[in-house]
Design an enzyme around this catalytic site. Structure first.
Site, PDB file in Angstrom:
ATOM      1  N   CYS A  12       9.465   7.435  -5.696  1.00  0.00           N
ATOM      2  CA  CYS A  12      10.507   6.747  -4.426  1.00  0.00           C
ATOM      3  C   CYS A  12      11.499   7.709  -4.060  1.00  0.00           C
ATOM      4  CB  CYS A  12      10.856   5.396  -5.127  1.00  0.00           C
ATOM      5  SG  CYS A  12       9.628   4.273  -5.423  1.00  0.00           S
TER       6      CYS A  12
ATOM      7  N   VAL B 160       0.919  -1.255   0.029  1.00  0.00           N
ATOM      8  CA  VAL B 160      -0.141   0.070   0.043  1.00  0.00           C
ATOM      9  C   VAL B 160       1.196   1.245   0.169  1.00  0.00           C
ATOM     10  CG1 VAL B 160      -1.816  -1.151   1.146  1.00  0.00           C
ATOM     11  CG2 VAL B 160      -0.035   0.062   2.485  1.00  0.00           C
TER      12      VAL B 160
ATOM     13  N   THR C   5       4.715  10.612   2.400  1.00  0.00           N
ATOM     14  CA  THR C   5       5.228  11.550   3.417  1.00  0.00           C
ATOM     15  C   THR C   5       4.263  12.020   4.103  1.00  0.00           C
ATOM     16  OG1 THR C   5       7.220  11.670   1.542  1.00  0.00           O
ATOM     17  CG2 THR C   5       6.954  13.255   3.434  1.00  0.00           C
TER      18      THR C   5
HETATM   19  N1  LIG Z   1       6.579   2.674  -7.546  1.00  0.00           N
HETATM   20  C1  LIG Z   1       7.599   2.002  -7.751  1.00  0.00           C
HETATM   21  O1  LIG Z   1       8.157   1.859  -8.685  1.00  0.00           O
HETATM   22  C2  LIG Z   1       7.949   1.211  -6.384  1.00  0.00           C
HETATM   23  C3  LIG Z   1       9.114   0.434  -6.302  1.00  0.00           C
HETATM   24  C4  LIG Z   1       9.636  -0.263  -4.855  1.00  0.00           C
HETATM   25  C5  LIG Z   1       8.737   0.126  -3.860  1.00  0.00           C
HETATM   26  N2  LIG Z   1       7.732   0.917  -3.795  1.00  0.00           N
HETATM   27  C6  LIG Z   1       6.911   1.232  -2.732  1.00  0.00           C
HETATM   28  O2  LIG Z   1       5.580   0.273  -2.701  1.00  0.00           O
HETATM   29  C7  LIG Z   1       4.650   0.937  -2.229  1.00  0.00           C
HETATM   30  C8  LIG Z   1       3.249   1.112  -3.135  1.00  0.00           C
HETATM   31  O3  LIG Z   1       3.775   1.849  -4.182  1.00  0.00           O
HETATM   32  P1  LIG Z   1       3.153   1.955  -5.681  1.00  0.00           P
HETATM   33  O4  LIG Z   1       3.988   2.628  -6.505  1.00  0.00           O
HETATM   34  O5  LIG Z   1       2.554   0.537  -5.833  1.00  0.00           O
HETATM   35  O6  LIG Z   1       1.632   2.734  -5.095  1.00  0.00           O
HETATM   36  P2  LIG Z   1       0.399   2.876  -5.713  1.00  0.00           P
HETATM   37  O7  LIG Z   1      -0.451   4.223  -5.245  1.00  0.00           O
HETATM   38  O8  LIG Z   1       0.501   2.783  -7.000  1.00  0.00           O
HETATM   39  O9  LIG Z   1      -0.440   1.516  -5.223  1.00  0.00           O
HETATM   40  C9  LIG Z   1      -0.693   1.755  -3.842  1.00  0.00           C
HETATM   41  C10 LIG Z   1      -2.121   0.955  -3.551  1.00  0.00           C
HETATM   42  O10 LIG Z   1      -2.658   0.564  -2.509  1.00  0.00           O
HETATM   43  C11 LIG Z   1      -3.979   0.689  -2.231  1.00  0.00           C
HETATM   44  N3  LIG Z   1      -4.334   0.800  -0.884  1.00  0.00           N
HETATM   45  C12 LIG Z   1      -3.989   1.768   0.248  1.00  0.00           C
HETATM   46  N4  LIG Z   1      -4.386   1.492   1.411  1.00  0.00           N
HETATM   47  C13 LIG Z   1      -5.143   0.187   1.122  1.00  0.00           C
HETATM   48  C14 LIG Z   1      -5.949  -0.879   2.277  1.00  0.00           C
HETATM   49  N5  LIG Z   1      -5.917  -0.260   3.476  1.00  0.00           N
HETATM   50  N6  LIG Z   1      -6.400  -1.942   1.497  1.00  0.00           N
HETATM   51  C15 LIG Z   1      -6.375  -1.956   0.233  1.00  0.00           C
HETATM   52  N7  LIG Z   1      -5.626  -1.313  -0.655  1.00  0.00           N
HETATM   53  C16 LIG Z   1      -5.141  -0.023  -0.060  1.00  0.00           C
HETATM   54  C17 LIG Z   1      -4.271   2.000  -2.981  1.00  0.00           C
HETATM   55  O11 LIG Z   1      -5.671   2.323  -3.328  1.00  0.00           O
HETATM   56  C18 LIG Z   1      -3.222   1.992  -4.282  1.00  0.00           C
HETATM   57  O12 LIG Z   1      -3.782   1.399  -5.166  1.00  0.00           O
HETATM   58  C19 LIG Z   1       5.221   2.269  -1.757  1.00  0.00           C
HETATM   59  O13 LIG Z   1       5.665   1.887  -0.361  1.00  0.00           O
HETATM   60  C20 LIG Z   1       6.260   2.593  -2.471  1.00  0.00           C
HETATM   61  O14 LIG Z   1       7.331   3.376  -1.784  1.00  0.00           O
HETATM   62  C21 LIG Z   1       7.307   1.543  -5.069  1.00  0.00           C
HETATM   63  O1  LIG Z   2      21.002   8.511 -14.985  1.00  0.00           O
HETATM   64  C1  LIG Z   2      19.897   8.591 -14.371  1.00  0.00           C
HETATM   65  C2  LIG Z   2      19.165   7.763 -14.101  1.00  0.00           C
HETATM   66  C3  LIG Z   2      18.027   8.327 -13.730  1.00  0.00           C
HETATM   67  N1  LIG Z   2      17.252   9.155 -13.629  1.00  0.00           N
HETATM   68  C4  LIG Z   2      16.159   9.791 -13.433  1.00  0.00           C
HETATM   69  O2  LIG Z   2      15.936   9.385 -11.893  1.00  0.00           O
HETATM   70  C5  LIG Z   2      14.576   9.126 -11.978  1.00  0.00           C
HETATM   71  C6  LIG Z   2      14.263   7.579 -11.349  1.00  0.00           C
HETATM   72  O3  LIG Z   2      14.303   6.732 -12.401  1.00  0.00           O
HETATM   73  P1  LIG Z   2      14.552   5.176 -11.930  1.00  0.00           P
HETATM   74  O4  LIG Z   2      15.440   5.006 -11.119  1.00  0.00           O
HETATM   75  O5  LIG Z   2      14.853   4.425 -13.288  1.00  0.00           O
HETATM   76  O6  LIG Z   2      13.044   4.612 -11.867  1.00  0.00           O
HETATM   77  P2  LIG Z   2      12.266   4.519 -10.645  1.00  0.00           P
HETATM   78  O7  LIG Z   2      11.144   3.660 -11.094  1.00  0.00           O
HETATM   79  O8  LIG Z   2      11.947   5.723  -9.886  1.00  0.00           O
HETATM   80  O9  LIG Z   2      13.013   3.363  -9.839  1.00  0.00           O
HETATM   81  C7  LIG Z   2      13.741   3.669  -8.636  1.00  0.00           C
HETATM   82  O10 LIG Z   2      12.848   3.637  -7.524  1.00  0.00           O
HETATM   83  C8  LIG Z   2      12.082   2.469  -7.487  1.00  0.00           C
HETATM   84  C9  LIG Z   2      11.197   2.558  -6.055  1.00  0.00           C
HETATM   85  O11 LIG Z   2      11.916   2.594  -4.789  1.00  0.00           O
HETATM   86  C10 LIG Z   2      13.113   1.280  -7.049  1.00  0.00           C
HETATM   87  O12 LIG Z   2      12.620   0.082  -6.854  1.00  0.00           O
HETATM   88  C11 LIG Z   2      14.095   1.183  -7.931  1.00  0.00           C
HETATM   89  O13 LIG Z   2      15.245   0.230  -8.112  1.00  0.00           O
HETATM   90  C12 LIG Z   2      14.760   2.629  -8.528  1.00  0.00           C
HETATM   91  O14 LIG Z   2      15.667   2.551  -9.503  1.00  0.00           O
HETATM   92  C13 LIG Z   2      13.995   9.369 -13.232  1.00  0.00           C
HETATM   93  O15 LIG Z   2      13.239  10.460 -13.349  1.00  0.00           O
HETATM   94  C14 LIG Z   2      14.983   9.354 -14.194  1.00  0.00           C
HETATM   95  O16 LIG Z   2      14.863  10.107 -15.245  1.00  0.00           O
HETATM   96  C15 LIG Z   2      18.414  10.551 -13.998  1.00  0.00           C
HETATM   97  O17 LIG Z   2      17.998  11.579 -14.219  1.00  0.00           O
HETATM   98  N2  LIG Z   2      19.594  10.053 -14.647  1.00  0.00           N
END
Ligand SMILES: NC(=O)c1ccc[n+]([C@@H]2O[C@H](COP(=O)([O-])OP(=O)(O)OC[C@H]3O[C@@H](n4cnc5c(N)ncnc54)[C@H](O)[C@@H]3O)[C@@H](O)[C@H]2O)c1
Ligand SMILES: O=c1ccn([C@@H]2O[C@H](COP(=O)(O)OP(=O)(O)O[C@H]3O[C@H](CO)[C@@H](O)[C@H](O)[C@H]3O)[C@@H](O)[C@H]2O)c(=O)[nH]1
Length: 482
Positions: free
Chosen positions: A272, A86, A90
């Protein structure tokens, strides 16, 4: 049959569970969410997120061993392993506002798990959380459990958007942290067995809970720090005549440093990096480590500086005002191959230009008009909540200054300047002569991603600014920073 339930059908929950379902046909996976529209989209032909390869994976398993549902409690009750993915936004008010992670959604998920469970479960932290969150979750579960046993694991996700499916198919590592008790080790093994269906054993790392939780924050801090380092260098390159592309290539050739993640840009975005570093800073402060907190804070400060610097370049180049001037914005997503706009630098740049009364014409191949208007109206940090709980505060004055159009040529028509905010491949091959002919003169291009060939554009007649590259004669002696 092992039953997995994932709470949260977002950018992490959706793709991660789809890949588990694909790779483990004998596991039944249910992805549940309180956001009904999101679940409807997961069950439709138009998935709620754009991610290369995702459609294919979902199509192969949906309805067989992969299900998307709003019946949160039912699926949690039936599951052996419950992933929690979920939002962890911040905090915007109260203790730690502007830095600490808001665990409201996590806590409510944990309380619900305790409430509905009638059998023992492994509860997996998939969301990115502060170190020691597992301890808090454990307390909530055990104090409300009516005698049922729970094991908490930390299994942070490292996928990057745009390459999520590739990253999930072939991860650098899978990290599983658990208690160092026999029950904790059994739980680690159960989750390891799931990943071991397709991830080589030596890439599945097991640690204690706190190492796993902290490694996620550390990895993001290290990655973002590389970008802030190269972006800091980009400012110095512009001041000295060095070329950041050449500098980062030369630096990255050192095998101890390596070539990845050294692309200078208008700043990093995404849901993130900023959030996780702020969270890390807060944890350092709470643990009496102000110097460590200050060190990581600089990564964010340089990122903000880079975005401000870009806006100032645009305004300073165009005779110190962009009032009533049309500026084309190419790209709004935080990186290419995603429609995600969370913390995209385009928001800050657009807000900066709007503050100087510019009129913006925005084009992105994957971001909808609604999303752009919403992003420009939302306050900082308000995006990271379930969709139906996001505050709406659309500002009508901003809406008047912003139009969203269907292609790059339309965006640039009649514009004084063009800003490239996302490195979409299509921006590399546009007919820039045609664009130039239809723009006001002098015509400016500000390339925030170093995707265009500045020399070729100068030959056409553009005045070009590229991040960290030797400056156009026009831009020399103009203030680069606030
Ligand atoms: N987006 C990424 O690339 C990424 C990568 C690694 C880790 N994370 C982490 O993973 C977590 C989720 O990120 P995300 O990008 O998938 O967020 P997101 O907003 O896309 O998805 C979160 C989902 O959780 C649901 N939700 C919230 N509370 C709930 C509840 N009580 N019951 C059921 N559903 C509920 C929301 O409706 C939403 O659809 C965050 O902690 C984020 O920091 C994100
Ligand atoms: O050399 C680089 C590489 C990336 N970016 C920027 O950095 C941001 C983040 O890029 P990227 O890390 O590729 O994408 P995310 O999906 O945000 O993935 C990061 O954040 C995720 C959420 O925590 C982690 O799971 C991943 O490992 C981590 O790479 C973007 O705006 C990119 O354009 C730059 O400006 N220069």
């Amino acid at each position: 049959m092992v039953k997995i339930c994932c709470i949260g059908a977002g950018y992490v929950g959706g793709p991660t569970m789809a890949v588990i379902a694909l790779k483990c046909p004998s596991v039944q996976v249910a992805v549940v969410d309180i956001a009904q529209k999101r679940i409807e989209a997961w069950n439709s032909d138009k998935l709620p997120i754009y991610e290369p390869g995702l459609d294919d994976v979902v199509k192969q398993c949906r309805g067989k061993n992969l299900f998307f549902s709003t019946e949160v409690e039912k699926h949690v009750a039936e599951a052996d392993i419950v992933f929690v993915s979920v939002n962890t936004p911040t905090k915007t008010t109260g203790l730690g506002a502007g830095k600490a992670a808001d665990l409201t959604y996590w806590e409510s998920a944990a309380r619900m798990i305790a409430d509905v469970s009638k059998s023992s479960k492994i509860v997996v932290e998939k969301s990115t959380v502060p170190v020691k969150t597992a301890e808090a979750i454990e307390k909530i579960l055990t104090h409300n459990s009516k005698g049922i046993k729970f094991q908490i694991l930390s299994n942070p996700e490292f996928l990057a958007e745009g390459t999520a499916i590739q990253d999930l198919f072939n991860p650098d590592r899978v990290l599983i942290g658990g208690r160092e008790t026999p029950e904790g080790q059994d739980a680690i093994k159960a989750l390891k067995d799931v990943y071991a269906q397709w991830v080589p054993e030596d890439r599945i790392l097991t640690t204690n809970l706190w190492s796993a939780e902290l490694s996620k924050l550390a990895a993001n801090a290290f990655l973002a720090q590389r970008i802030s380092s190269v972006n800091a260098m980009s400012a110095l390159c512009e001041a000295t005549g060095a070329n950041v592309i050449e500098v980062s290539y030369a630096v990255g050739k050192d095998t101890r440093i390596g070539p990845k993640f050294l692309n200078a840009s208008v700043g990093f975005g995404g849901s993130c990096f900023q959030k996780d570093i702020l969270n890390l800073v807060y944890i350092c402060e709470c643990n009496g480590l102000p110097e460590v907190a200050e060190y990581w804070k600089q990564v964010i400060k340089i990122n903000d500086y880079q975005k401000n610097r870009f806006v100032n370049r645009v305004v300073a180049s165009m005779f110190n005002t962009v009032a009533k001037k049309k500026i084309a914005i190419l790209g709004f997503a935080f990186k290419k191959d995603t429609g995600d706009t969370r913390e995209t630098p385009a928001i800050d740049v657009c807000k900066g230009l709007l503050g100087d009364k510019a009129e913006l014409s925005i084009y992105d191949p994957q971001v909808t008009e609604d999303q752009i208007h919403k992003d420009l109206a939302l306050s900082k940090f308000d995006w990271d909540h379930p969709l139906h709980l996001q505050p709406m505060s659309a500002s009508s004055s901003t809406e008047k200054q912003v139009t969203v159009v269907g292609d790059a040529y339309e965006a640039a028509k009649g514009a004084h300047g063009l800003c490239i905010m996302t490195e979409w491949d299509e921006f590399k091959t546009l007919d820039y002569k045609k664009i130039f002919d239809n723009m006001q003169k002098p015509a400016f291009i500000f390339d925030g991603r170093n995707v265009v060939n500045a020399d070729e554009l100068r030959e056409i007649g553009f005045i070009v600014f590229s991040i960290g590259k030797p400056l156009d004669a026009w831009l020399k002696d103009m203030p680069a920073v606030a």
